[in-house]
Design a protein around this motif. Sequence first.
Motif, PDB file in Angstrom:
ATOM      1  N   SER A 100     -26.574  78.552 140.947  1.00 25.37           N
ATOM      2  CA  SER A 100     -25.329  78.043 140.380  1.00 25.37           C
ATOM      3  C   SER A 100     -24.546  79.147 139.677  1.00 25.37           C
ATOM      4  N   PHE A 101     -25.247  79.999 138.918  1.00 26.03           N
ATOM      5  CA  PHE A 101     -24.576  81.083 138.193  1.00 26.03           C
ATOM      6  C   PHE A 101     -23.869  82.036 139.154  1.00 26.03           C
ATOM      7  N   LEU A 104     -20.826  80.312 140.998  1.00 26.22           N
ATOM      8  CA  LEU A 104     -19.646  80.144 140.148  1.00 26.22           C
ATOM      9  C   LEU A 104     -19.022  81.481 139.778  1.00 26.22           C
ATOM     10  N   THR A 105     -19.858  82.509 139.580  1.00 23.77           N
ATOM     11  CA  THR A 105     -19.326  83.844 139.273  1.00 23.77           C
ATOM     12  C   THR A 105     -18.465  84.351 140.415  1.00 23.77           C
ATOM     13  N   CYS A 108     -15.082  82.146 140.773  1.00 26.12           N
ATOM     14  CA  CYS A 108     -14.053  82.430 139.765  1.00 26.12           C
ATOM     15  C   CYS A 108     -13.528  83.856 139.895  1.00 26.12           C
ATOM     16  N   SER A 152     -17.974  85.926 135.270  1.00 28.08           N
ATOM     17  CA  SER A 152     -19.365  85.836 134.797  1.00 28.08           C
ATOM     18  C   SER A 152     -19.468  85.002 133.524  1.00 28.08           C
ATOM     19  N   SER A 155     -18.936  81.345 134.359  1.00 27.98           N
ATOM     20  CA  SER A 155     -20.100  80.850 135.092  1.00 27.98           C
ATOM     21  C   SER A 155     -21.287  80.631 134.172  1.00 27.98           C
ATOM     22  N   HIS A 158     -20.912  77.354 132.194  1.00 25.48           N
ATOM     23  CA  HIS A 158     -21.175  76.168 133.017  1.00 25.48           C
ATOM     24  C   HIS A 158     -22.666  76.034 133.331  1.00 25.48           C
ATOM     25  N   THR A 159     -23.299  77.143 133.655  1.00 25.45           N
ATOM     26  CA  THR A 159     -24.714  77.092 134.037  1.00 25.45           C
ATOM     27  C   THR A 159     -25.593  76.691 132.860  1.00 25.45           C
ATOM     28  N   SER A 201     -11.540  74.859 133.645  1.00 30.18           N
ATOM     29  CA  SER A 201     -11.914  76.066 134.396  1.00 30.18           C
ATOM     30  C   SER A 201     -11.180  76.145 135.723  1.00 30.18           C
TER      31      SER A 201
END
Length: 311
Positions: A100-101, A104-105, A108, A152, A155, A158-159, A201
């Motif tokens: 997930s990290f 999302l990084t 974005c 980062s 992300s 969120h994570t 976001s």
Amino acid sequence: MEKWNCTSNDFILLGLVPPNQTGLLLLFLIILVFSLALVGNSIMIHLICLDPRLHTPMYLLLSQLSLMDLMYISTTVPKMVFNFLSGQKCISFMGCGVQSFFFLTMACSEGLLLASMAYDRYVAICHPLHYFIHMSKRVCVKMIIGSWTLGSINSLAHTVYALHIPYCRSRAINHFFCDVPAMLPLACMDTWVYEYMVFVSTTLFLLLPFFGITVSYGRVLFAVYHMHSKEGRIKAFATCSTHLTVVTFYYAPFVYTYLRPRSLRSPAEDKILAVFYTLLTPMLNPIIYSLRNKEVLGAMRRVFGILFSLK
């Protein structure tokens, strides 16, 4: 859980393709797309590093786009293929967080980077005499570092939030990767705070950059229309259409997915839309930028011509 030998803390990824002959064919196509994306983006990075003529802000940004796409598609596809071929659907709690990290990084950061690329084209076409002032290599590096850093940080927030949500229902995520919004239905608490975070976001990292890109290319097209040089108009239109194609494939499904209320979303539709920005865009980017760019094609002839002559 026992069916797939998962522990009580593991999540279960239900996947994208069905476990049958049709699914096997679709998996073969996914592996093909993955291979093309790996080769195409690797070649693009290789060309930009080796050819001095491509050591400009535009191609420095493009090399970062290729790097992000490489990491992007490598975050989701290998695990999906492994789960299908092994018959397992489990992913560990921490593994889900890591996936997930990185997803999302990349999502974005790429959104911000595409906006930087649009600004680069705006300055190059609308203010060519001031291009190396407004888009110096120092400014370009700051844009790249800013994209990675902001992506980062967002992300990570969120994570961390997702990993601290108590999950007391089924651990089966109806997706082919750990997409946090797909995990929310499994939570045993009200997640309206996180849903608001997703909206904010998405607005900051996708919607606002998209509006910026639209304004930039609107100004560019206006300037191109008033150009006296026919060759200059054709080159500018080719560059702009290339960038707009990439932007449309990337932003449209992302914004449509993440800005809709949960009540209007369906897992099947979300997975289909996710294919565009996790599989097709990383594959198409190097193809679009190479086939419609004479400088990249020229670099391919120079670099690979030298390599073949050395052999």
